[in-house]
Design a protein around this motif. Sequence first.
Motif, PDB file in Angstrom:
ATOM      1  N   GLU A  10       0.834  -1.196   0.000  1.00 59.91           N
ATOM      2  CA  GLU A  10       0.000   0.000   0.000  1.00 59.91           C
ATOM      3  C   GLU A  10       0.870   1.248   0.000  1.00 59.91           C
ATOM      4  O   GLU A  10       2.044   1.216   0.389  1.00 59.91           O
ATOM      5  CB  GLU A  10      -0.951   0.020   1.193  1.00 59.91           C
ATOM      6  CG  GLU A  10      -0.282   0.201   2.536  1.00 59.91           C
ATOM      7  CD  GLU A  10      -1.272   0.300   3.677  1.00 59.91           C
ATOM      8  OE1 GLU A  10      -2.433  -0.095   3.513  1.00 59.91           O
ATOM      9  OE2 GLU A  10      -0.867   0.771   4.761  1.00 59.91           O
ATOM     10  N   LYS A  12       0.651   5.293   1.275  1.00 63.45           N
ATOM     11  CA  LYS A  12      -0.126   6.180   2.137  1.00 63.45           C
ATOM     12  C   LYS A  12       0.252   7.628   1.876  1.00 63.45           C
ATOM     13  O   LYS A  12       1.422   7.957   1.689  1.00 63.45           O
ATOM     14  CB  LYS A  12       0.121   5.833   3.612  1.00 63.45           C
ATOM     15  CG  LYS A  12      -0.330   4.435   3.978  1.00 63.45           C
ATOM     16  CD  LYS A  12      -0.072   4.125   5.424  1.00 63.45           C
ATOM     17  CE  LYS A  12      -0.988   4.916   6.323  1.00 63.45           C
ATOM     18  NZ  LYS A  12      -0.951   4.447   7.735  1.00 63.45           N
ATOM     19  N   GLU A 160      -5.900  10.749   6.132  1.00 60.03           N
ATOM     20  CA  GLU A 160      -4.935  10.156   5.213  1.00 60.03           C
ATOM     21  C   GLU A 160      -5.640   9.317   4.159  1.00 60.03           C
ATOM     22  O   GLU A 160      -6.781   8.881   4.327  1.00 60.03           O
ATOM     23  CB  GLU A 160      -3.928   9.297   5.985  1.00 60.03           C
ATOM     24  CG  GLU A 160      -4.564   8.130   6.726  1.00 60.03           C
ATOM     25  CD  GLU A 160      -3.616   7.473   7.725  1.00 60.03           C
ATOM     26  OE1 GLU A 160      -2.942   8.224   8.470  1.00 60.03           O
ATOM     27  OE2 GLU A 160      -3.567   6.228   7.759  1.00 60.03           O
ATOM     28  N   GLU A 162      -5.133   5.896   1.811  1.00 59.92           N
ATOM     29  CA  GLU A 162      -4.403   4.646   1.626  1.00 59.92           C
ATOM     30  C   GLU A 162      -4.762   4.069   0.260  1.00 59.92           C
ATOM     31  O   GLU A 162      -5.944   3.928  -0.065  1.00 59.92           O
ATOM     32  CB  GLU A 162      -4.742   3.631   2.720  1.00 59.92           C
ATOM     33  CG  GLU A 162      -4.239   4.002   4.096  1.00 59.92           C
ATOM     34  CD  GLU A 162      -4.475   2.898   5.116  1.00 59.92           C
ATOM     35  OE1 GLU A 162      -5.002   1.828   4.724  1.00 59.92           O
ATOM     36  OE2 GLU A 162      -4.142   3.100   6.298  1.00 59.92           O
ATOM     37  N   SER A 192       2.964   4.475  10.117  1.00 57.80           N
ATOM     38  CA  SER A 192       1.652   3.835  10.212  1.00 57.80           C
ATOM     39  C   SER A 192       0.877   4.406  11.399  1.00 57.80           C
ATOM     40  O   SER A 192       1.427   5.090  12.268  1.00 57.80           O
ATOM     41  CB  SER A 192       1.827   2.324  10.399  1.00 57.80           C
ATOM     42  OG  SER A 192       2.431   2.057  11.654  1.00 57.80           O
TER      43      SER A 192
END
Length: 353
Positions: A10, A12, A160, A162, A192
């Motif tokens: 992923e 971010k 945020e 993702e 994270s």
Amino acid sequence: MTTPVPQEIELKLQLSPAHASAFRTMMARRRAQPQVRHLLTRYLDTPEFELSGRGVALRLRRDGRRWLQTLKTEGERQGGLSRRAEFEMPVPRGEVDWARFPADARERVPAKLRDRLAPVFETRFERTAWQLGGTDGATIEVALDVGEIVAGAAREPICEIELELKSGDPRALFDLALEWAHRFDCLPLDLSKAERGARLARGEGAAPLKSVAAALGPAMSVEDSFAAICQACLAHFQANLPGVLYSLPAAAQGEVRPVPPEDDIEYVHQARVALRRLRAALRLYRREFALPPELLAGLRTLAGALGPARDWDVLCTETLPAIAPYFDDAAGWQAGLAKLEAQRADVRRAMRA
């Protein structure tokens, strides 16, 4: 035959809360049906944070009426993109059931730690998710998370994006991220929620990051060493970029304060050091690789913006305080200092732009 460890890939992005509504509007135009969920997640660790110290995050998440337990490892992170081992499965109650984890997951948390684990912080946020098609047939889940991290009385906002790769080439994530960075001023986000929550629970604030040595070895190829050095410089710059943009001295926000907190000026200092190291690396390898002129020009422009801000920081926080005790006219000194701080604020605003 070894069972492959499930991986989560992923990317971010940090999004300003002021842009969250505009992002939702933009996604609505893509005609992808959104799924909205309200998620409560509890993160477990020992009182000494031994689990996070091992680069492991263990969480229990309530999604509607369902509970999930998840164990994630730190993995590889570069430019907001992360590749991490992830083990996730449902549990009947909001309690960890170690028997449900595969052996590979259990091995990452020694049995002597398990009895000492307890919730240390939690996240509460609304997740709006869309399924999109990406470059070359990639499938991407885009999630906008808006809410907060809670650790006792301490709180930190969450806003945020993702982008999780479901199938295809990870480069498709960067294609979207670059587009949205230009539209919404997004920044790559390596930290994270688990890391930010652990920091909040420990009472640690954000702080400037100094450079660390690139991981080089005698067996590395020229290409690999070049990539490792550039990635180390970029990680250094990226870690300090939010502080450069958002953690400004009060003088830059209209209040005259001769000596701002050290953290404010150190973000600019470290970002400038990172760019200087990166430009030195590019010069070192210039005979091996043909570099785009626009890349070098862009780095010069960034360095040119940071340089004056650093000079004014040094003047107002180091040079002038050393001279002040020898200046007889206190009122005249304060008047002159106010003018210099106003000029410094203008330079900061120009740097941010």
